[in-house]
Design an enzyme around this catalytic site. Structure first.
Site, PDB file in Angstrom:
ATOM      1  CE  LYS A 148       3.175  -6.309   3.292  1.00 17.17           C
ATOM      2  NZ  LYS A 148       1.795  -6.052   3.700  1.00 17.17           N
ATOM      3  N   GLY A 172       0.799  -1.218   0.000  1.00 15.88           N
ATOM      4  CA  GLY A 172       0.000   0.000   0.000  1.00 15.88           C
ATOM      5  C   GLY A 172       0.832   1.268   0.000  1.00 15.88           C
ATOM      6  CG  ASN A 173       5.031   0.956   0.734  1.00 17.10           C
ATOM      7  OD1 ASN A 173       4.630  -0.195   0.718  1.00 17.10           O
ATOM      8  ND2 ASN A 173       6.179   1.306   0.206  1.00 17.10           N
ATOM      9  CE  LYS A 188      -0.541  -5.945  -1.608  1.00 19.55           C
ATOM     10  NZ  LYS A 188       0.842  -6.012  -1.031  1.00 19.55           N
ATOM     11  CE  LYS A 248      -6.862  -5.993   2.560  1.00 16.27           C
ATOM     12  NZ  LYS A 248      -5.418  -6.201   2.561  1.00 16.27           N
TER      13      LYS A 248
END
Length: 301
Positions: A264, A9-10, A206, A122
């Site tokens: 992740k 997202g960064n 994601k 989420k």
């Protein structure tokens, strides 16, 4: 190599930044400049998140009361179209003109009976103070969860089962396209008892969807590019320590923050366990060193 790069997202919006379009576009431009460095000699497939954007569109729709808010799958598709366009445009400006950048709105099949629908986890949308979160929870019926010292809205995040349209994605990849797909984990859909395709009120993680995509397209390497230089034990404590290399079995025995590093880690482990290949979590600005295996956390069989 055929490499799936999942942008964190960064890459679109750094924590605390205003959600202005130009701010996001500037971040995307920098991300694409990094990606272009590892294009020569490789086939790249780019995925990306959409959490803040989904939440923003929901807020914007909620503010206009003449029309009922669109369902979450449709809002997700809106956000993915916008983000995919930004990435495709900025990539086109930094790669050779012989490369065609193609953005695909991807649908991801989920199980409508997934237990995630009973326990939203989420995060989407901007961050709020405790007082703002309590007010929104009461007025909109949203589920809110802590995000460090702030709060964010959370929604259901079912496990991705299958990437739809996979043959088309493979055709694009095999014909030299730089493909942007699986944005936001893909639009969540399922088939009902009559065989009809139905959108689900959810947002897929994601990283988990990107892992499934990497497995499905037979990627040689799966990279999660984020804003930290790898996976740390005791994150945020004086004893924190960067893990440079670890096998998936050992990594699964460690505990990480559910809303940030845990998915992740799970995504990389799934790829490694299914393919016997390597996955890496690392900083986007170190992408060249990551691809060479000299930066980030390398997860191997």
């Amino acid at each position: 190599m055929r490499i799936v790069i999942a942008l964190g997202g960064n890459a679109l919006l750094k924590r605390g930044e205003p959600m202005h379009y130009e701010v996001q576009r500037a971040n995307v431009r920098m991300a694409c400049q990094q990606i272009a460095k590892v294009l020569p000699g490789n086939e790249l497939i780019i995925t990306h998140g959409n959490g803040p954007q989904v939440g923003l569109i929901a807020l914007q729709q909620n503010a206009y009361t003449d029309v009922p808010m669109y369902p979450l799958d449709a809002i997700g598709a809106e956000s993915v179209g916008m983000i995919g366009y930004m990435i495709a445009r900025e990539l086109t400006n930094v790669v050779p003109r012989s490369i065609t950048v193609t953005n695909v709105l991807t649908q991801t099949e989920i199980d409508p009976n997934d237990p995630a629908f009973k326990q939203p986890t989420k995060p989407i949308g901007p961050i709020y103070t405790k007082e703002e979160a309590e007010r929104l929870s009461q007025t909109n019926g949203w589920t809110m969860a802590s995000d460090n010292d702030k709060f964010r809205r959370v929604v259901a995040s079912p496990n991705p089962q299958r990437i739809l349209g996979l043959s088309a994605l493979k055709t694009l990849i095999e014909n030299g396209h730089l493909v942007v797909c699986c944005g936001g984990g893909g639009v969540p859909v399922y088939f009902d008892q009559k065989g009809q395709l139905i959108g689900a009120e959810a947002v897929i993680d994601k990283d988990l969807a990107s892992s499934l995509l990497a497995i499905s397209v037979n990627a040689d390497l799966f990279v999660i590019a984020t804003d930290v230089d790898g996976v740390y034990t005791d994150w945020g404590k004086p004893s924190q320590s960067l893990i440079r290399q670890i096998d998936a079995i050992s990594l699964r025995k460690l505990t990480f923050a559910r809303g940030s590093m845990a998915p992740k880690v799970e995504a990389t482990c799934r790829f490694v366990e299914k393919t016997g290949k390597t996955a890496i979590i690392g900083a986007l600005d170190q992408i060249e060193k990551i691809i060479d295996g000299n930066s980030g956390t390398l997860v191997h069989p």
